[in-house]
Design a protein around this motif. Structure first.
Motif, mmCIF file in Angstrom:
data_model
loop_
_atom_site.group_PDB
_atom_site.id
_atom_site.type_symbol
_atom_site.label_atom_id
_atom_site.label_comp_id
_atom_site.label_asym_id
_atom_site.label_seq_id
_atom_site.Cartn_x
_atom_site.Cartn_y
_atom_site.Cartn_z
ATOM 1 N N GLU A 8 0.830 -1.213 0.000
ATOM 2 C CA GLU A 8 0.000 0.000 0.000
ATOM 3 C C GLU A 8 0.859 1.254 0.000
ATOM 4 O O GLU A 8 0.552 2.234 -0.686
ATOM 5 C CB GLU A 8 -0.927 -0.013 1.221
ATOM 6 N N ARG A 9 1.946 1.238 0.788
ATOM 7 C CA ARG A 9 2.832 2.392 0.828
ATOM 8 C C ARG A 9 3.435 2.666 -0.547
ATOM 9 O O ARG A 9 3.492 3.813 -1.007
ATOM 10 C CB ARG A 9 3.953 2.160 1.857
ATOM 11 N N LEU A 10 3.883 1.616 -1.211
ATOM 12 C CA LEU A 10 4.438 1.775 -2.553
ATOM 13 C C LEU A 10 3.397 2.292 -3.532
ATOM 14 O O LEU A 10 3.693 3.115 -4.405
ATOM 15 C CB LEU A 10 5.010 0.448 -3.055
ATOM 16 N N TYR A 11 2.173 1.799 -3.397
ATOM 17 C CA TYR A 11 1.094 2.245 -4.276
ATOM 18 C C TYR A 11 0.850 3.741 -4.086
ATOM 19 O O TYR A 11 0.662 4.488 -5.049
ATOM 20 C CB TYR A 11 -0.174 1.447 -4.001
ATOM 21 N N GLN A 12 0.886 4.193 -2.833
ATOM 22 C CA GLN A 12 0.712 5.619 -2.557
ATOM 23 C C GLN A 12 1.885 6.432 -3.091
ATOM 24 O O GLN A 12 1.702 7.491 -3.705
ATOM 25 C CB GLN A 12 0.556 5.836 -1.053
ATOM 26 N N LEU A 13 3.102 5.944 -2.849
ATOM 27 C CA LEU A 13 4.302 6.655 -3.292
ATOM 28 C C LEU A 13 4.341 6.794 -4.811
ATOM 29 O O LEU A 13 4.819 7.805 -5.334
ATOM 30 C CB LEU A 13 5.554 5.922 -2.795
ATOM 31 N N SER A 14 3.840 5.788 -5.510
ATOM 32 C CA SER A 14 3.908 5.793 -6.982
ATOM 33 C C SER A 14 2.674 6.391 -7.640
ATOM 34 O O SER A 14 2.572 6.382 -8.871
ATOM 35 C CB SER A 14 4.116 4.362 -7.503
ATOM 36 N N SER A 15 1.747 6.934 -6.854
ATOM 37 C CA SER A 15 0.500 7.442 -7.446
ATOM 38 C C SER A 15 0.764 8.581 -8.431
ATOM 39 O O SER A 15 0.148 8.644 -9.509
ATOM 40 C CB SER A 15 -0.470 7.901 -6.354
ATOM 41 N N LEU A 129 15.954 24.760 -14.701
ATOM 42 C CA LEU A 129 16.755 23.872 -15.541
ATOM 43 C C LEU A 129 16.322 24.002 -17.005
ATOM 44 O O LEU A 129 15.146 24.167 -17.305
ATOM 45 C CB LEU A 129 16.572 22.420 -15.097
ATOM 46 N N GLU A 130 17.299 23.905 -17.882
ATOM 47 C CA GLU A 130 17.006 23.907 -19.319
ATOM 48 C C GLU A 130 17.193 22.483 -19.824
ATOM 49 O O GLU A 130 18.305 22.058 -20.133
ATOM 50 C CB GLU A 130 17.921 24.890 -20.045
ATOM 51 N N LEU A 131 16.093 21.765 -19.906
ATOM 52 C CA LEU A 131 16.131 20.363 -20.300
ATOM 53 C C LEU A 131 15.161 20.130 -21.453
ATOM 54 O O LEU A 131 14.089 20.744 -21.497
ATOM 55 C CB LEU A 131 15.724 19.460 -19.128
ATOM 56 N N PRO A 132 15.482 19.218 -22.368
ATOM 57 C CA PRO A 132 14.584 18.904 -23.486
ATOM 58 C C PRO A 132 13.496 17.916 -23.068
ATOM 59 O O PRO A 132 13.349 16.844 -23.656
ATOM 60 C CB PRO A 132 15.538 18.319 -24.518
ATOM 61 N N ALA A 133 12.747 18.270 -22.032
ATOM 62 C CA ALA A 133 11.655 17.423 -21.546
ATOM 63 C C ALA A 133 10.718 18.288 -20.716
ATOM 64 O O ALA A 133 11.105 19.364 -20.242
ATOM 65 C CB ALA A 133 12.186 16.269 -20.704
ATOM 66 N N ARG A 134 9.494 17.807 -20.528
ATOM 67 C CA ARG A 134 8.557 18.512 -19.656
ATOM 68 C C ARG A 134 8.977 18.291 -18.203
ATOM 69 O O ARG A 134 9.170 17.160 -17.775
ATOM 70 C CB ARG A 134 7.129 18.009 -19.884
ATOM 71 N N GLN A 135 9.113 19.388 -17.462
ATOM 72 C CA GLN A 135 9.577 19.317 -16.088
ATOM 73 C C GLN A 135 8.400 19.452 -15.122
ATOM 74 O O GLN A 135 7.567 20.339 -15.257
ATOM 75 C CB GLN A 135 10.596 20.419 -15.816
ATOM 76 N N HIS A 136 8.369 18.567 -14.137
ATOM 77 C CA HIS A 136 7.332 18.582 -13.107
ATOM 78 C C HIS A 136 8.046 18.738 -11.767
ATOM 79 O O HIS A 136 8.736 17.824 -11.318
ATOM 80 C CB HIS A 136 6.522 17.290 -13.137
ATOM 81 N N ILE A 137 7.907 19.898 -11.158
ATOM 82 C CA ILE A 137 8.618 20.207 -9.928
ATOM 83 C C ILE A 137 7.768 19.768 -8.733
ATOM 84 O O ILE A 137 6.624 20.218 -8.577
ATOM 85 C CB ILE A 137 8.928 21.714 -9.824
ATOM 86 N N LEU A 138 8.332 18.914 -7.902
ATOM 87 C CA LEU A 138 7.624 18.407 -6.724
ATOM 88 C C LEU A 138 8.406 18.796 -5.477
ATOM 89 O O LEU A 138 9.567 18.399 -5.324
ATOM 90 C CB LEU A 138 7.478 16.887 -6.787
ATOM 91 N N ILE A 139 7.777 19.581 -4.600
ATOM 92 C CA ILE A 139 8.406 19.919 -3.329
ATOM 93 C C ILE A 139 8.373 18.676 -2.436
ATOM 94 O O ILE A 139 7.346 18.021 -2.311
ATOM 95 C CB ILE A 139 7.673 21.086 -2.650
ATOM 96 N N HIS A 140 9.511 18.368 -1.806
ATOM 97 C CA HIS A 140 9.665 17.117 -1.054
ATOM 98 C C HIS A 140 9.325 15.928 -1.959
ATOM 99 O O HIS A 140 8.667 14.977 -1.545
ATOM 100 C CB HIS A 140 8.785 17.111 0.196
ATOM 101 N N GLY A 141 9.821 16.005 -3.172
ATOM 102 C CA GLY A 141 9.478 15.009 -4.181
ATOM 103 C C GLY A 141 9.918 13.603 -3.846
ATOM 104 O O GLY A 141 9.287 12.637 -4.290
ATOM 105 N N ASP A 142 10.992 13.466 -3.036
ATOM 106 C CA ASP A 142 11.443 12.117 -2.703
ATOM 107 C C ASP A 142 10.465 11.394 -1.788
ATOM 108 O O ASP A 142 10.552 10.181 -1.606
ATOM 109 C CB ASP A 142 12.854 12.120 -2.099
ATOM 110 N N ALA A 143 9.495 12.136 -1.227
ATOM 111 C CA ALA A 143 8.437 11.513 -0.433
ATOM 112 C C ALA A 143 7.124 11.414 -1.206
ATOM 113 O O ALA A 143 6.145 10.864 -0.693
ATOM 114 C CB ALA A 143 8.214 12.307 0.854
ATOM 115 N N LEU A 144 7.122 11.944 -2.438
ATOM 116 C CA LEU A 144 5.893 12.003 -3.228
ATOM 117 C C LEU A 144 5.963 11.227 -4.531
ATOM 118 O O LEU A 144 4.941 11.026 -5.181
ATOM 119 C CB LEU A 144 5.556 13.470 -3.555
ATOM 120 N N SER A 145 7.147 10.826 -4.927
ATOM 121 C CA SER A 145 7.330 10.155 -6.212
ATOM 122 C C SER A 145 8.274 8.968 -6.069
ATOM 123 O O SER A 145 9.390 9.106 -5.545
ATOM 124 C CB SER A 145 7.888 11.122 -7.261
ATOM 125 N N TYR A 146 7.815 7.841 -6.555
ATOM 126 C CA TYR A 146 8.632 6.622 -6.577
ATOM 127 C C TYR A 146 9.906 6.845 -7.395
ATOM 128 O O TYR A 146 10.997 6.432 -6.987
ATOM 129 C CB TYR A 146 7.776 5.511 -7.173
#
Length: 208
Positions: A8-15, A129-146
């Motif tokens: 369940e934790r992984l499922y939440q983290l990867s949502s 950042l200047e990157l050739p991709a769409r950037q999605h900035i997440l604050i405290h992202g290491d707790a919000l994204s797998y």
């Protein structure tokens, strides 16, 4: 209090990741860094493309994972990832361009070195950042994204290993234990011995 299972934790983290994994034509990467605050050593960034399956048990913000488990996960992430890269910016460059710009440079290098056609990237907090991709900035992202959590583990393990190697060259500073951070023992050693080649001179002015 009901205990959340690891599944369940992984499922939440990867949502957040699954929102993009489900989109046609999207290849998602996660990026994170370690080493912005230490007095010595590089700032290190990782970029990793994780597949939707399997979700690796115990992936989490690297600060919430024990050293032993981080080492095991590092191997599993590399084995499972579709692509990954690690990038470093050394102390002399940090001194020259400042830690914020050095962190941006590490992120950029990590992204550009990934051998995959990434379309979207989750980034932990950092903008500009200047990157050739769409950037999605997440604050405290290491707790919000797998994906970001996986990148945080890669970056942490790689940098820690490097600092342990440096401890053999410069044992008086305790790098194996403090990883370059400004502990009391580290600062005392700085005052006694002065800086070594991997110290950030712009960070230690008040100590030497």
């Amino acid at each position: 209090m009901t205990r959340v299972s690891e599944r369940e934790r992984l499922y939440q983290l990867s949502s957040t990741d699954r929102e993009l994994w489900s989109r046609e034509g999207v290849l998602l990467a996660g990026m994170d860094e370690v080493g912005r605050g230490p007095l010595a050593g590089p700032v290190t960034a990782a970029c990793v493309v994780m597949p939707p399956e399997p979700l690796l048990e115990y992936i989490n913000d690297s600060k919430k994972v024990s050293e032993k488990r981080r080492e095991a996960l590092h191997a599993r992430i590399i084995e499972t990832a579709l692509a990954y890269s690690i990038a470093w910016v050394e102390p002399s460059v940090i001194d020259e361009i400042n830690i914020l710009e050095a962190t941006r440079l590490a992120f950029t290098r990590a992204f550009l070195n990934v051998q995959a056609p990434v379309t979207d990237v989750f980034i932990d907090a950092l903008t500009g950042l200047e990157l050739p991709a769409r950037q999605h900035i997440l604050i405290h992202g290491d707790a919000l994204s797998y994906s970001i959590a996986a990148a945080s583990i890669l970056a942490k393990v790689e940098r820690d290993r490097y600092m342990c190697e440096q401890d053999e060259l410069y044992p008086e500073y305790g790098f194996k234990k403090n990883k370059g951070y400004g502990t009391a023992e580290h600062i005392a050693a700085l005052k006694k011995y002065g800086p070594c080649p991997i110290h950030r001179l712009s960070f230690i002015k008040k100590f030497v």
